[in-house]
Scaffold this motif. Structure first.
Motif, mmCIF file in Angstrom:
data_model
loop_
_atom_site.group_PDB
_atom_site.id
_atom_site.type_symbol
_atom_site.label_atom_id
_atom_site.label_comp_id
_atom_site.label_asym_id
_atom_site.label_seq_id
_atom_site.Cartn_x
_atom_site.Cartn_y
_atom_site.Cartn_z
ATOM 1 N N VAL A 26 0.705 -1.049 0.429
ATOM 2 C CA VAL A 26 0.246 -0.081 0.116
ATOM 3 C C VAL A 26 0.968 1.113 0.566
ATOM 4 O O VAL A 26 2.021 1.558 0.796
ATOM 5 N N GLY A 27 0.752 2.115 -0.814
ATOM 6 C CA GLY A 27 1.647 3.348 -0.517
ATOM 7 C C GLY A 27 0.214 4.451 -0.167
ATOM 8 O O GLY A 27 0.850 5.009 -0.090
ATOM 9 N N ILE A 41 -7.309 2.536 -2.992
ATOM 10 C CA ILE A 41 -5.218 2.799 -2.586
ATOM 11 C C ILE A 41 -4.503 3.208 -3.317
ATOM 12 O O ILE A 41 -4.942 2.629 -4.584
ATOM 13 N N THR A 42 -3.488 2.672 -4.005
ATOM 14 C CA THR A 42 -2.494 2.559 -4.704
ATOM 15 C C THR A 42 -1.990 1.748 -4.201
ATOM 16 O O THR A 42 -1.525 1.457 -3.076
ATOM 17 N N THR A 50 8.520 0.602 -7.803
ATOM 18 C CA THR A 50 8.836 1.784 -8.986
ATOM 19 C C THR A 50 7.091 2.296 -9.578
ATOM 20 O O THR A 50 6.978 3.450 -10.070
ATOM 21 N N ASN A 51 5.890 1.051 -9.938
ATOM 22 C CA ASN A 51 5.334 1.398 -10.731
ATOM 23 C C ASN A 51 3.572 1.466 -9.648
ATOM 24 O O ASN A 51 3.807 1.581 -8.331
ATOM 25 N N GLU A 52 2.439 2.473 -9.370
ATOM 26 C CA GLU A 52 1.726 2.263 -8.344
ATOM 27 C C GLU A 52 0.210 2.350 -9.279
ATOM 28 O O GLU A 52 -0.074 3.016 -10.028
ATOM 29 N N SER A 53 -0.465 1.282 -8.488
ATOM 30 C CA SER A 53 -1.708 1.183 -9.891
ATOM 31 C C SER A 53 -2.967 1.425 -8.246
ATOM 32 O O SER A 53 -2.574 0.927 -7.380
ATOM 33 N N HIS A 81 -3.378 3.430 -16.223
ATOM 34 C CA HIS A 81 -2.424 4.287 -16.220
ATOM 35 C C HIS A 81 -2.687 5.507 -15.191
ATOM 36 O O HIS A 81 -3.126 6.412 -15.969
ATOM 37 N N VAL A 82 -2.946 5.718 -14.023
ATOM 38 C CA VAL A 82 -2.620 6.801 -13.448
ATOM 39 C C VAL A 82 -1.404 7.606 -12.538
ATOM 40 O O VAL A 82 -1.034 7.396 -11.990
#
Length: 152
Positions: A26-27, A41-42, A50-53, A81-82
């Motif tokens: 969780v970011g 959540i991201t 390195t990626n956030e979804s 992708h946001v």
């Protein structure tokens, strides 16, 4: 449902799909603007996170250490992708996420009854066809999500 009290403990925990596959960590956390409850959540994915979804919290379960979401890992990997460089989501980005995950977004205006004209013909009473939308629809499709930052 995950409340604000549990949300404080979500940051940095591992996220799993219903099949038990690890998705990531969780970011960030986003609240529903209307209810003030955690809604999305991201998840940091990829090599070194390195990626956030974005992942919806609808149907998620938190046991204090791990979060199990209701969507499969592959679904998260293929999500739109946001970029979050500017802070909160833009309306188009938010709408795309709700659409992708099949979550109702806003309020769909009811189909209006056709208007009978004096000569027996019918004319559309649809405000969208006339170039205007009902105010309740416009209000409902404004941004619903707001980033939540926990002070440490």
């Amino acid at each position: 449902m995950i409340g604000q009290r549990e949300a404080l403990h979500l940051f940095g925990c591992e996220v799993f799909d219903p099949a038990g596959h690890r998705i990531g960590i969780v970011g960030q956390l986003f609240l529903d603007e209307a209810t003030e409850q955690p809604a999305w959540i991201t998840v940091q994915t990829g090599l070194f996170g390195t990626n956030e979804s974005f992942v919806p919290l609808d149907g998620a379960a938190f046991d204090g250490d791990t979060l199990t979401v209701s969507v499969l890992k592959e679904t998260v990997r293929q999500a739109p992708h946001v970029r979050l460089d500017d802070g909160d989501l833009m309306l188009e980005q938010e709408h795309a996420l709700y659409l992708y995950y099949g979550i109702e977004y806003g309020v769909t205006p009811a189909e209006p009854e056709p208007v009978r004209q004096g000569d027996g013909a019918t004319a559309s009473a649809d405000p969208a066809e006339q170039g205007e939308l009902p105010p309740e629809y416009v209000e409902a499709v404004r941004l619903k999500l707001r980033r939540w930052v926990a002070a440490t």
